[in-house]
Design an enzyme around this catalytic site. Sequence first.
Site, PDB file in Angstrom:
ATOM      1  N   GLU A 105       0.836  -1.216   0.000  1.00 55.35           N
ATOM      2  CA  GLU A 105       0.000   0.000   0.000  1.00 55.35           C
ATOM      3  C   GLU A 105       0.870   1.265   0.000  1.00 55.35           C
ATOM      4  O   GLU A 105       0.506   2.277  -0.604  1.00 55.35           O
ATOM      5  CB  GLU A 105      -0.932  -0.035   1.218  1.00 55.35           C
ATOM      6  CG  GLU A 105      -2.019  -1.107   1.083  1.00 55.35           C
ATOM      7  CD  GLU A 105      -2.798  -1.295   2.363  1.00 55.35           C
ATOM      8  OE1 GLU A 105      -4.023  -1.066   2.338  1.00 55.35           O
ATOM      9  OE2 GLU A 105      -2.175  -1.646   3.390  1.00 55.35           O
ATOM     10  N   GLU A 125      -3.792  -9.639   3.418  1.00 55.35           N
ATOM     11  CA  GLU A 125      -4.492  -9.369   4.682  1.00 55.35           C
ATOM     12  C   GLU A 125      -5.624 -10.367   4.952  1.00 55.35           C
ATOM     13  O   GLU A 125      -5.862 -10.743   6.099  1.00 55.35           O
ATOM     14  CB  GLU A 125      -5.071  -7.939   4.662  1.00 55.35           C
ATOM     15  CG  GLU A 125      -4.050  -6.840   4.888  1.00 55.35           C
ATOM     16  CD  GLU A 125      -3.324  -6.424   3.618  1.00 55.35           C
ATOM     17  OE1 GLU A 125      -2.626  -5.398   3.649  1.00 55.35           O
ATOM     18  OE2 GLU A 125      -3.413  -7.138   2.598  1.00 55.35           O
TER      19      GLU A 125
HETATM   20  N1  T1G Z   1       4.708  -8.111  11.155  1.00 56.90           N
HETATM   21  C1  T1G Z   1       5.461  -8.581  12.191  1.00 56.90           C
HETATM   22  N2  T1G Z   1       6.389  -9.590  12.081  1.00 56.90           N
HETATM   23  C2  T1G Z   1       6.536 -10.127  10.865  1.00 56.90           C
HETATM   24  C3  T1G Z   1       5.777  -9.704   9.741  1.00 56.90           C
HETATM   25  C4  T1G Z   1       4.828  -8.638   9.922  1.00 56.90           C
HETATM   26  N3  T1G Z   1       4.094  -8.156   8.916  1.00 56.90           N
HETATM   27  N4  T1G Z   1       6.152 -10.446   8.686  1.00 56.90           N
HETATM   28  C5  T1G Z   1       7.104 -11.297   9.124  1.00 56.90           C
HETATM   29  N5  T1G Z   1       7.340 -11.120  10.425  1.00 56.90           N
HETATM   30  C6  T1G Z   1       8.327 -11.820  11.257  1.00 56.90           C
HETATM   31  C7  T1G Z   1       7.988 -13.312  11.419  1.00 56.90           C
HETATM   32  O1  T1G Z   1       7.127 -13.542  12.487  1.00 56.90           O
HETATM   33  C8  T1G Z   1       9.373 -13.904  11.672  1.00 56.90           C
HETATM   34  O2  T1G Z   1       9.708 -13.662  13.016  1.00 56.90           O
HETATM   35  C9  T1G Z   1      10.279 -13.036  10.807  1.00 56.90           C
HETATM   36  O3  T1G Z   1       9.565 -11.812  10.584  1.00 56.90           O
HETATM   37  C10 T1G Z   1      10.606 -13.662   9.482  1.00 56.90           C
HETATM   38  O4  T1G Z   1       9.395 -14.053   8.860  1.00 56.90           O
HETATM   39  C11 T1G Z   1      -2.403  -1.959   6.981  1.00 56.90           C
HETATM   40  C12 T1G Z   1      -3.022  -4.436   8.005  1.00 56.90           C
HETATM   41  C13 T1G Z   1       7.246 -11.392   4.553  1.00 56.90           C
HETATM   42  C14 T1G Z   1       6.848 -13.346   3.084  1.00 56.90           C
HETATM   43  O5  T1G Z   1       0.622 -10.707   5.734  1.00 56.90           O
HETATM   44  O6  T1G Z   1       4.160 -13.476   4.725  1.00 56.90           O
HETATM   45  O7  T1G Z   1      -0.059  -4.875   6.335  1.00 56.90           O
HETATM   46  O8  T1G Z   1       9.838 -15.993  13.833  1.00 56.90           O
HETATM   47  O9  T1G Z   1       9.895 -16.505   8.857  1.00 56.90           O
HETATM   48  O10 T1G Z   1       9.695 -16.998   5.238  1.00 56.90           O
HETATM   49  O11 T1G Z   1      -3.177  -3.160   5.194  1.00 56.90           O
HETATM   50  O12 T1G Z   1       6.896 -13.300   6.767  1.00 56.90           O
HETATM   51  O13 T1G Z   1      11.926 -14.811  13.144  1.00 56.90           O
HETATM   52  O14 T1G Z   1      10.675 -14.082  15.215  1.00 56.90           O
HETATM   53  O15 T1G Z   1       7.886 -15.579   7.634  1.00 56.90           O
HETATM   54  O16 T1G Z   1      11.168 -15.049   4.559  1.00 56.90           O
HETATM   55  C15 T1G Z   1       0.345  -8.007   5.862  1.00 56.90           C
HETATM   56  C16 T1G Z   1       3.352 -11.459   6.500  1.00 56.90           C
HETATM   57  C17 T1G Z   1       0.369  -7.538   7.268  1.00 56.90           C
HETATM   58  C18 T1G Z   1       2.943 -10.688   5.299  1.00 56.90           C
HETATM   59  C19 T1G Z   1       8.748 -13.358   4.725  1.00 56.90           C
HETATM   60  N6  T1G Z   1       1.564  -8.721   5.577  1.00 56.90           N
HETATM   61  N7  T1G Z   1       4.691 -11.997   6.378  1.00 56.90           N
HETATM   62  O17 T1G Z   1       8.713 -14.755   4.768  1.00 56.90           O
HETATM   63  O18 T1G Z   1      10.224 -15.117   6.818  1.00 56.90           O
HETATM   64  S1  T1G Z   1      -1.146  -6.724   7.676  1.00 56.90           S
HETATM   65  C20 T1G Z   1       1.595 -10.042   5.556  1.00 56.90           C
HETATM   66  C21 T1G Z   1       4.963 -12.987   5.500  1.00 56.90           C
HETATM   67  C22 T1G Z   1      -1.036  -5.235   6.849  1.00 56.90           C
HETATM   68  C23 T1G Z   1      -2.183  -3.160   6.132  1.00 56.90           C
HETATM   69  C24 T1G Z   1      -2.295  -4.454   6.827  1.00 56.90           C
HETATM   70  C25 T1G Z   1       6.361 -13.518   5.520  1.00 56.90           C
HETATM   71  C26 T1G Z   1       7.280 -12.859   4.469  1.00 56.90           C
HETATM   72  P1  T1G Z   1      10.578 -14.685  13.828  1.00 56.90           P
HETATM   73  P2  T1G Z   1       9.284 -15.414   8.048  1.00 56.90           P
HETATM   74  P3  T1G Z   1      10.022 -15.552   5.290  1.00 56.90           P
END
Ligand code: T1G
Length: 694
Positions: A105, A125
């Site tokens: 976004e 999301e």
């Molecule tokens: N927030 C907090 N921690 C996160 C995070 C996030 N968005 N994404 C990853 N982590 C942490 C995860 O818990 C792990 O921690 C470490 O980073 C590595 O992640 C307003 C409301 C990006 C594709 O849904 O899909 O934006 O275990 O092991 O395999 O509209 O992480 O090491 O302590 O998964 O390389 C929307 C979520 C949020 C994407 C990377 N975003 N993340 O994958 O590493 S809502 C998502 C992923 C939002 C807005 C809205 C994947 C990744 P730890 P990982 P990876």
Amino acid sequence: MRDLVEYATRDGVGVITLNNPPVNALGAGVRQGVADLVERARADGGVQAIVLTGAGRCFCGGADIREFGQPPIPPSLPEVIDIIESCPKPVVAALHGVAYGGGFELPLGCHFRIAAPSARVALPEVTLGLIPGAGGTQRLPRLIGVEATVGVILSGKPVAATSALSMGIVDEIVDGDLVDAAIAFALACAEKEGPPIRVRDLEVAKPEPGFFEDERKKIARRARGLIAPRHCIESIENTTKLPFDEGLKKERALFLECRESEQSKGQRHIFFAEREAAKIPDVPRDTPALAIQSVAVIGCGTMGAGIAMCVADAGIPVRILETDADVLEKGLARITKSCEGSVKRGRLSEADKDACLGLIQGVTDIADIKDADIVIEAVFEDMDLKKEIFAKLDTVCRPGAILATNTSTLDVNEIAAVTNRAEQVIGTHFFSPANIMRLVEIVRGAETSAQTIATVMAMARRLKKVGVLVGTCDGFVGNRMYHHYTRQAHFLLEEGALPSQVDKVIYDFGFAMGPFAVGDVAGLDVSWRIRQRRAETRPADERYSPIADRLCEMGRFGQKTRAGWYAYEDGSRAPIADAVVEDVILGVSKELGFDRRAIDNDEIQERCLYTLINEGAKILDEGLALRSSDIDVIWIYGYGFPAHRGGPMFYADQVGLKTVYEALCRLAEVHGDLFVPSPLLERLALEAKGFKDL
Ligand code: T1G
């Protein structure tokens, strides 16, 4: 103190770099940093344009999910994006790796987006029970139209750079140094007359009449009872009805409603639980894992074939050993048919199919697998047969090779004991169909080494599976709990319920199917064999329901025999209530002296789910699962527990352990010891704590 957002000026361009490893999540500090630095660049007379990029492996993984549920800290992401979008100097987003959620976004608020070939954009999301809450549902339709936007947002799936270019999401794909290219691109934009174009000002084309109604009908089936998908459609539809700012306000309200919902809390719990499951306290992250360059699978039945497919799908050569040439041929044919089916359904390209099949080889001589790095045994669930095979493998396979068993219930230690390499013996319990189901229960034996565990956990990730480490006991974690859940369902039939009533309660709770419909899909003969094995050791005074055995003795094994708990018409998988089954149930009730009674749905739900939870607590007490969230991951990815409920242990915490405990005590008074609360559950309930507090 490392800056969460860095700033530099180069050639008259302000370069703003997100620097919040591991995924540059947009926590409060990052949002404030971006807002401040855009204002700084805007005010800097020496700066003509701005580039926004991310340090490390990706642009940005989105909003910081850990902040949800905490008191909000300004500025909000929409406020930050508004600062960017209203900047009179062109702002160019430079994307590499993932740009997900708020991390997509943010670039949509920029005036231009360029991408490295590695870039992938997504609005996932909905997989967290949310809707995009920072303009995604309002700006994306203005770039790619409402139809494509519905596809991107409801699937939550990533869009690769090349598709993003052809869809009009990104303006250019660049090779070489991304930031250099972005600076050049930004300077070229700065030379153009007038303020940069804002996405918010672009028109949205109206879709075909009825488009949104059709989409609502589709998700009513596919995402039954879920709030977020419905709100996604409503918000996207608002772009065709409302001015931008009103649409944005409505989006935010829908987002906040989702964020506070129990559904999203459940799905966010699973997001983190899945990542926690990969962390094994006594197997440090830097434990050297062995390289897996070749795999052997023993047995080419349903499980063996499925396991071989997901190994080949991951690009690893696999040999399937089957002593019976006919069985081998049939198994290989089943694999080919399944791959062709995936091509037809668009899940696999023709080239990927050929590559996958090219990596699978059938053999009938055990010597042909002696060099495999890991052997996965997937034969019939019989202890003597498995021990015979492991003793043989131990002599044939090279010393360093790992020997894994796909047993779903048997004692891994007993199997390991017939080898001289118990430290390299481990359980890898795949779920049928193994090439589809994401869960692998990884079963450590008493002597399984840290290196073997690290190697197999890493292999599971490579196979795109969720590996969860568990201890060995009868049925491990998943099947042990499932046994108690289905047993209650059978007892409820004896006392007055019918399969369709029980299944409806479980279906309405959110499972894709109830226990009886699942039994018919899996085949009633599979669990019959396990019950027959257990009969040898079952205490005489233990309550046991013979209904399922009676159906099996009649040759009713489920869908594969067109009759099980339900009847099935030719070519149909739709379960039909069957009077024959009802007669068997009424007969057994009479035999066992039950006065059948009306059983209400609450009792059915309590008995089936609280039994499950109680058994989960016993498993935690015995140390057979590392954490309660691991049990949730097992039930979500292995048994179809609804993700928006967060798994049985999370659900129990949401209900409140005191409530679960009191209900179990009440049920124990009526139905006996099976419901006596586990000591752990009792302690937590009386201390007003939850499994999350462990
Ligand atoms: N927030 C907090 N921690 C996160 C995070 C996030 N968005 N994404 C990853 N982590 C942490 C995860 O818990 C792990 O921690 C470490 O980073 C590595 O992640 C307003 C409301 C990006 C594709 O849904 O899909 O934006 O275990 O092991 O395999 O509209 O992480 O090491 O302590 O998964 O390389 C929307 C979520 C949020 C994407 C990377 N975003 N993340 O994958 O590493 S809502 C998502 C992923 C939002 C807005 C809205 C994947 C990744 P730890 P990982 P990876």
